[in-house]
Design a protein around this motif. Structure first.
Motif, PDB file in Angstrom:
ATOM      1  N   UNK A  68     -77.472  -9.713   3.802  1.00  0.00           N
ATOM      2  CA  UNK A  68     -76.136 -10.204   4.085  1.00  0.00           C
ATOM      3  C   UNK A  68     -75.094  -9.258   3.492  1.00  0.00           C
ATOM      4  N   UNK A  69     -73.928  -9.234   4.088  1.00  0.00           N
ATOM      5  CA  UNK A  69     -72.819  -8.417   3.605  1.00  0.00           C
ATOM      6  C   UNK A  69     -72.515  -8.710   2.128  1.00  0.00           C
ATOM      7  N   UNK A  70     -72.611  -9.969   1.740  1.00  0.00           N
ATOM      8  CA  UNK A  70     -72.344 -10.344   0.351  1.00  0.00           C
ATOM      9  C   UNK A  70     -73.310  -9.669  -0.610  1.00  0.00           C
ATOM     10  N   UNK A  71     -74.553  -9.466  -0.187  1.00  0.00           N
ATOM     11  CA  UNK A  71     -75.535  -8.789  -1.038  1.00  0.00           C
ATOM     12  C   UNK A  71     -75.129  -7.348  -1.303  1.00  0.00           C
ATOM     13  N   UNK A  72     -74.608  -6.697  -0.282  1.00  0.00           N
ATOM     14  CA  UNK A  72     -74.135  -5.318  -0.432  1.00  0.00           C
ATOM     15  C   UNK A  72     -72.930  -5.288  -1.368  1.00  0.00           C
ATOM     16  N   UNK A  73     -72.001  -6.212  -1.181  1.00  0.00           N
ATOM     17  CA  UNK A  73     -70.813  -6.263  -2.041  1.00  0.00           C
ATOM     18  C   UNK A  73     -71.194  -6.503  -3.497  1.00  0.00           C
ATOM     19  N   UNK A  74     -72.167  -7.398  -3.732  1.00  0.00           N
ATOM     20  CA  UNK A  74     -72.618  -7.670  -5.106  1.00  0.00           C
ATOM     21  C   UNK A  74     -73.273  -6.442  -5.722  1.00  0.00           C
ATOM     22  N   UNK A  75     -74.069  -5.720  -4.943  1.00  0.00           N
ATOM     23  CA  UNK A  75     -74.728  -4.508  -5.444  1.00  0.00           C
ATOM     24  C   UNK A  75     -73.689  -3.472  -5.862  1.00  0.00           C
ATOM     25  N   UNK A  76     -72.674  -3.293  -5.040  1.00  0.00           N
ATOM     26  CA  UNK A  76     -71.601  -2.334  -5.355  1.00  0.00           C
ATOM     27  C   UNK A  76     -70.846  -2.794  -6.597  1.00  0.00           C
ATOM     28  N   UNK A  77     -70.567  -4.075  -6.682  1.00  0.00           N
ATOM     29  CA  UNK A  77     -69.846  -4.627  -7.831  1.00  0.00           C
ATOM     30  C   UNK A  77     -70.648  -4.439  -9.117  1.00  0.00           C
ATOM     31  N   UNK A  78     -71.962  -4.705  -9.064  1.00  0.00           N
ATOM     32  CA  UNK A  78     -72.810  -4.522 -10.250  1.00  0.00           C
ATOM     33  C   UNK A  78     -72.781  -3.070 -10.711  1.00  0.00           C
ATOM     34  N   UNK A  79     -72.824  -2.147  -9.767  1.00  0.00           N
ATOM     35  CA  UNK A  79     -72.793  -0.722 -10.108  1.00  0.00           C
ATOM     36  C   UNK A  79     -71.461  -0.352 -10.752  1.00  0.00           C
ATOM     37  N   UNK A  80     -70.366  -0.906 -10.235  1.00  0.00           N
ATOM     38  CA  UNK A  80     -69.047  -0.642 -10.825  1.00  0.00           C
ATOM     39  C   UNK A  80     -68.967  -1.194 -12.247  1.00  0.00           C
ATOM     40  N   UNK A  81     -69.547  -2.373 -12.467  1.00  0.00           N
ATOM     41  CA  UNK A  81     -69.557  -2.946 -13.816  1.00  0.00           C
ATOM     42  C   UNK A  81     -70.343  -2.065 -14.774  1.00  0.00           C
ATOM     43  N   UNK A  82     -71.504  -1.567 -14.323  1.00  0.00           N
ATOM     44  CA  UNK A  82     -72.305  -0.665 -15.163  1.00  0.00           C
ATOM     45  C   UNK A  82     -71.506   0.574 -15.537  1.00  0.00           C
ATOM     46  N   UNK A  83     -70.843   1.152 -14.543  1.00  0.00           N
ATOM     47  CA  UNK A  83     -70.058   2.368 -14.770  1.00  0.00           C
ATOM     48  C   UNK A  83     -68.933   2.106 -15.765  1.00  0.00           C
ATOM     49  N   UNK A  84     -68.259   0.958 -15.642  1.00  0.00           N
ATOM     50  CA  UNK A  84     -67.183   0.597 -16.564  1.00  0.00           C
ATOM     51  C   UNK A  84     -67.711   0.403 -17.981  1.00  0.00           C
ATOM     52  N   UNK A  85     -68.889  -0.211 -18.114  1.00  0.00           N
ATOM     53  CA  UNK A  85     -69.471  -0.420 -19.443  1.00  0.00           C
ATOM     54  C   UNK A  85     -69.825   0.901 -20.097  1.00  0.00           C
ATOM     55  N   UNK A  86     -70.360   1.833 -19.320  1.00  0.00           N
ATOM     56  CA  UNK A  86     -70.691   3.147 -19.858  1.00  0.00           C
ATOM     57  C   UNK A  86     -69.419   3.851 -20.315  1.00  0.00           C
ATOM     58  N   UNK A  87     -68.370   3.778 -19.498  1.00  0.00           N
ATOM     59  CA  UNK A  87     -67.102   4.413 -19.853  1.00  0.00           C
ATOM     60  C   UNK A  87     -66.530   3.798 -21.131  1.00  0.00           C
ATOM     61  N   UNK A  88     -66.598   2.472 -21.257  1.00  0.00           N
ATOM     62  CA  UNK A  88     -66.091   1.807 -22.454  1.00  0.00           C
ATOM     63  C   UNK A  88     -66.901   2.192 -23.687  1.00  0.00           C
ATOM     64  N   UNK A  89     -68.220   2.285 -23.532  1.00  0.00           N
ATOM     65  CA  UNK A  89     -69.055   2.617 -24.684  1.00  0.00           C
ATOM     66  C   UNK A  89     -68.789   4.048 -25.136  1.00  0.00           C
ATOM     67  N   UNK A  90     -68.472   4.924 -24.216  1.00  0.00           N
ATOM     68  CA  UNK A  90     -68.130   6.318 -24.592  1.00  0.00           C
ATOM     69  C   UNK A  90     -66.805   6.363 -25.338  1.00  0.00           C
ATOM     70  N   UNK A  91     -65.858   5.533 -24.917  1.00  0.00           N
ATOM     71  CA  UNK A  91     -64.567   5.488 -25.616  1.00  0.00           C
ATOM     72  C   UNK A  91     -64.721   4.957 -27.031  1.00  0.00           C
ATOM     73  N   UNK A  92     -65.561   3.957 -27.200  1.00  0.00           N
ATOM     74  CA  UNK A  92     -65.765   3.342 -28.503  1.00  0.00           C
ATOM     75  C   UNK A  92     -66.489   4.297 -29.448  1.00  0.00           C
ATOM     76  N   UNK A  93     -67.458   5.050 -28.934  1.00  0.00           N
ATOM     77  CA  UNK A  93     -68.260   5.891 -29.808  1.00  0.00           C
ATOM     78  C   UNK A  93     -67.599   7.220 -30.156  1.00  0.00           C
ATOM     79  N   UNK A  94     -66.486   7.552 -29.523  1.00  0.00           N
ATOM     80  CA  UNK A  94     -65.795   8.797 -29.841  1.00  0.00           C
ATOM     81  C   UNK A  94     -65.142   8.703 -31.213  1.00  0.00           C
TER      82      UNK A  94
END
Length: 96
Positions: A68-94
């Motif tokens: 379903x289209x919603x499954x694709x949207x959720x997959x993209x959203x999960x990937x964006x959340x992962x990317x944001x968490x990685x970016x935040x963790x890099x900011x914190x560890x600097x």
């Protein structure tokens, strides 16, 4: 009639409580609770990669992966959340 309603409500609450206890116990044993995902992790990664290439629409990807289209949207959203968490963790560890 009110007495019957009260008994029904009480019984329903007992069912809810037993369900919560059972699910909690199952999760502690390591059981997976809930509906399985429509795509495997590999398919999700591939789908997101195709989406990021900007050559496919979300609807195209849903048809391609048979979900379903919603499954694709959720997959993209999960990937964006992962990317944001990685970016935040890099900011914190600097060091500042």
């Amino acid at each position: 009639m009110q007495i019957i309603g009260a008994f029904a409500e009480f019984e329903r609450e007992l069912i809810r409580e037993r369900t919560r206890v059972g699910m909690r116990a199952a999760m502690e044993r390591g059981a997976k609770v809930g509906r399985p995902r429509a795509m495997t992790p590999h398919e999700e990664a591939e789908c997101v990669s195709l989406w990021q290439s900007q050559r496919h629409t979300k609807t195209d990807l849903a048809r391609r992966y048979g979900c379903h289209l919603s499954s694709v949207k959720r997959a993209i959203h999960r990937e964006e959340l992962k990317r944001d968490q990685v970016a935040r963790s890099r900011q914190i560890s600097l060091p500042v």
